[in-house]
Design an enzyme around this catalytic site. Structure first.
Site, mmCIF file in Angstrom:
data_model
loop_
_atom_site.group_PDB
_atom_site.id
_atom_site.type_symbol
_atom_site.label_atom_id
_atom_site.label_comp_id
_atom_site.label_asym_id
_atom_site.label_seq_id
_atom_site.Cartn_x
_atom_site.Cartn_y
_atom_site.Cartn_z
ATOM 1 C CD1 TRP A 1 -1.710 -2.393 2.364
ATOM 2 C CD2 TRP A 1 -2.945 -1.092 0.280
ATOM 3 N NE1 TRP A 1 -2.608 -2.708 1.058
ATOM 4 C CE2 TRP A 1 -3.815 -2.676 -0.267
ATOM 5 C CE3 TRP A 1 -3.456 -0.333 -1.316
ATOM 6 C CZ2 TRP A 1 -4.252 -3.688 -0.594
ATOM 7 C CZ3 TRP A 1 -4.251 -1.040 -1.920
ATOM 8 C CH2 TRP A 1 -5.007 -2.364 -1.181
ATOM 9 C CG ASP B 1 -2.937 4.120 4.649
ATOM 10 O OD1 ASP B 1 -4.208 3.929 4.764
ATOM 11 O OD2 ASP B 1 -2.441 3.653 3.812
ATOM 12 C CE LYS C 1 -8.213 -2.828 5.326
ATOM 13 N NZ LYS C 1 -7.861 -4.246 4.340
#
Length: 360
Positions: free
Chosen positions: A101, A169, A193
């Protein structure tokens, strides 16, 4: 109905009582005669849900008043592009590369042809750790990290200190531990999540940081557009925000973020102990000092793909799903986000220990 233990990386397990409350209110929300899905985002009915979610987030996360809380769309992946669009000022931008990511975020900076520097990376060791002593320059336009890496099972234990604005992030560990906001200028996450279903993106940012945006940035891609309109510039993902609000209420019922963090530490300890005490039958991907409390990536001895497939089949037969590791590293991965119960961890550990005893 027997609920499966969902160890999937995301969209991930949602607290059962949150789903039950949504089920109960699905056709008739608060006696309105309609579902919250059907309510106008301009209505008082929805406004209470929207503002209530923001208020609960501020309370639970102890977000300072000089930070804006926004609900956006496009997932965390859109933020990879929006962040440099809004925050770059013509100077250098610095990133730490700790996984897939981070790499995708870095790619979006390169697309915009900005002055990018990678200050630290663990790519040469298959992203098995968080690099030590990450140092960002004080005069960087902003510094960027990914706090938890779902594929490789690594996580920052503390955020780097920097005078440059730090962007985090936190897509896979948001709301799982308290945040020291004195270190963070912007934190963002996809909700799927720990905060609810997919479709909602959370952005928490210092208000003064948002004023950097240039006139050349399209209106819908400016943070100021959404901040000035309370995230109601366009139609938000109303049902997702409703579920996010219920999830925040659930976290509060657990005793808040610190209580959730303690539960997460206990769950992770059980699973890592099973790996470490397996006489080498199981091996974790992440180095011990970088281990994630959210995603546990591991292999069977010698990366035996046949045995790994057999174990995954056994878990599925036992009501445990989502344990297949990411294709880039194979093996198994247990995502043990906030809503994963201790009972789920115990069931997995018991099966792992039984399987190891049979095969060793």
């Amino acid at each position: 109905m027997n609920r499966a233990f969902n160890f999937g990386a995301g969209p991930a397990t949602i607290p059962t009582e949150v789903l039950e409350e949504a089920q109960k209110e699905l056709l008739d929300f608060k006696g309105s005669g309609i579902s919250i899905m059907e309510a106008s985002h301009r209505s008082k009915l929805y406004e209470e849900v929207h503002n209530g979610a923001i208020a609960l987030m501020r309370e639970l996360y102890e977000i300072p008043d000089d930070y804006e809380v926004m609900f956006l769309q496009g997932g965390a992946s859109l933020q990879f592009a929006m962040i440099p669009m809004n925050l770059a000022m013509g100077g250098k931008i610095q990133y730490a590369n700790t996984g897939s990511w981070s790499k995708k975020a870095i790619k979006e900076v390169k697309v915009q042809n900005l002055d990018l520097e990678i200050v630290a990376s663990s790519e040469e060791t298959a992203f098995d750790r968080i690099p030590e002593d990450i140092t960002f320059d004080d005069d960087a336009d902003y510094a960027y990290i990914t706090s938890n890496n779902t594929i490789y099972g690594t996580q920052y234990k503390t955020y780097p200190s920097t005078k440059a604005p730090l962007v985090v992030d936190a897509s896979s560990d948001i709301f799982s531990y308290p945040v020291d906001w004195s270190k963070v200028d912007m934190l963002f996450a996809g909700a799927q999540k720990n905060a609810g279903p997919s479709g909602v993106t959370i952005v928490i940012a210092k208000k003064e940081l948002l004023n950097r945006v240039k006139d050349s940035v399209p209106t819908i891609l400016r943070y100021t557009t959404h901040a000035e309109n309370n995230s109601l510039y366009n139609t938000p993902p109303t049902f997702g925000i409703y579920l996010l609000n219920l999830t925040m209420e659930w976290i509060k019922k657990q005793g808040g973020i610190k209580a959730v963090q303690k539960m997460n530490e206990e769950k992770a300890a059980l699973l890592y102990d099973a790996i470490d005490n397996s006489n080498g039958f199981y091996t974790g991907h992440a180095q011990k000092d970088s281990r994630s409390l959210m995603n546990v990536s591991f292999n069977i001895k010698d990366k035996n793909a046949e045995l790994e497939a057999e174990l995954i089949k056994r878990t599925e037969e036992s009501g445990m799903i989502g344990l297949k590791g990411h294709r880039s590293i194979g093996g198994l991965r247990a995502s043990i986000y906030n809503a994963m119960s201790i009972d789920g961890i115990k069931a997995l550990v018991e099966l792992m220990e039984k399987f190891a005893a049979e095969k060793q």
